[in-house]
Design a protein around this motif. Sequence first.
Motif, PDB file in Angstrom:
ATOM      1  N   LEU A 102       2.848  66.018  47.817  1.00  0.00           N
ATOM      2  CA  LEU A 102       4.092  66.098  48.274  1.00  0.00           C
ATOM      3  C   LEU A 102       5.084  65.382  49.266  1.00  0.00           C
ATOM      4  CD1 LEU A 102       7.190  67.103  47.203  1.00  0.00           C
ATOM      5  CD2 LEU A 102       6.884  68.909  49.099  1.00  0.00           C
ATOM      6  N   ALA A 103       4.497  65.157  50.464  1.00  0.00           N
ATOM      7  CA  ALA A 103       4.436  64.572  51.660  1.00  0.00           C
ATOM      8  C   ALA A 103       3.782  63.049  51.647  1.00  0.00           C
ATOM      9  CB  ALA A 103       3.297  65.096  53.041  1.00  0.00           C
ATOM     10  N   ALA A 105       4.349  61.513  48.667  1.00  0.00           N
ATOM     11  CA  ALA A 105       4.947  61.142  47.671  1.00  0.00           C
ATOM     12  C   ALA A 105       6.480  61.078  48.588  1.00  0.00           C
ATOM     13  CB  ALA A 105       5.662  62.254  46.202  1.00  0.00           C
ATOM     14  N   THR A 106       6.853  62.157  49.461  1.00  0.00           N
ATOM     15  CA  THR A 106       7.848  61.776  49.358  1.00  0.00           C
ATOM     16  C   THR A 106       7.852  60.400  51.147  1.00  0.00           C
ATOM     17  OG1 THR A 106       8.345  63.769  50.264  1.00  0.00           O
ATOM     18  CG2 THR A 106       9.680  62.303  51.180  1.00  0.00           C
ATOM     19  N   ALA A 107       6.286  59.849  51.642  1.00  0.00           N
ATOM     20  CA  ALA A 107       6.548  58.651  51.902  1.00  0.00           C
ATOM     21  C   ALA A 107       6.389  57.317  51.371  1.00  0.00           C
ATOM     22  CB  ALA A 107       4.949  59.138  53.352  1.00  0.00           C
ATOM     23  N   GLU A 108       5.736  57.212  50.335  1.00  0.00           N
ATOM     24  CA  GLU A 108       5.617  56.111  49.207  1.00  0.00           C
ATOM     25  C   GLU A 108       7.477  55.991  48.690  1.00  0.00           C
ATOM     26  OE1 GLU A 108       3.105  55.265  45.063  1.00  0.00           O
ATOM     27  OE2 GLU A 108       3.431  57.048  45.906  1.00  0.00           O
ATOM     28  N   ARG A 109       7.990  57.111  49.027  1.00  0.00           N
ATOM     29  CA  ARG A 109       9.154  57.314  48.620  1.00  0.00           C
ATOM     30  C   ARG A 109      10.023  56.256  49.574  1.00  0.00           C
ATOM     31  NH1 ARG A 109      10.994  62.544  45.225  1.00  0.00           N
ATOM     32  NH2 ARG A 109       9.177  62.761  47.020  1.00  0.00           N
ATOM     33  N   ALA A 110       9.873  56.906  50.620  1.00  0.00           N
ATOM     34  CA  ALA A 110      10.773  55.588  52.147  1.00  0.00           C
ATOM     35  C   ALA A 110       9.833  54.896  52.065  1.00  0.00           C
ATOM     36  CB  ALA A 110      10.252  57.333  52.975  1.00  0.00           C
TER      37      ALA A 110
END
Length: 113
Positions: A102-103, A105-110
Amino acid sequence: LAVRIRRRPERWTAASAASNAARALYVGTALNLVGIGIAIVGAEAIVGNLAAKALTQGSAVVLDGRAAAATVQALDVLIVQANTNTIAACFFGLLTSMRLKLAAATAERAAEA
């Protein structure tokens, strides 16, 4: 992995690092699920054997060579506990992998934004 990191440091971006981490976490998640499945099957076999021993021993057991192997012993209970600890370890490993995924994926979206 260390050779790949050392060889191509200029090619690593935040998105590619997050992608590689997500791929590694996917493998970790799959391995933890396989481990949990195998441990549950093993636990069922051990508990079935333990229940059969408990049901077949009478209230008055003569402890000779044959009857001692059929009684429920402390080692049998410790084996069940060890198997339960294996399931718990795989479960917590799975939770950790899911949280890290989850972390990532959040960094990839950012990084894409």
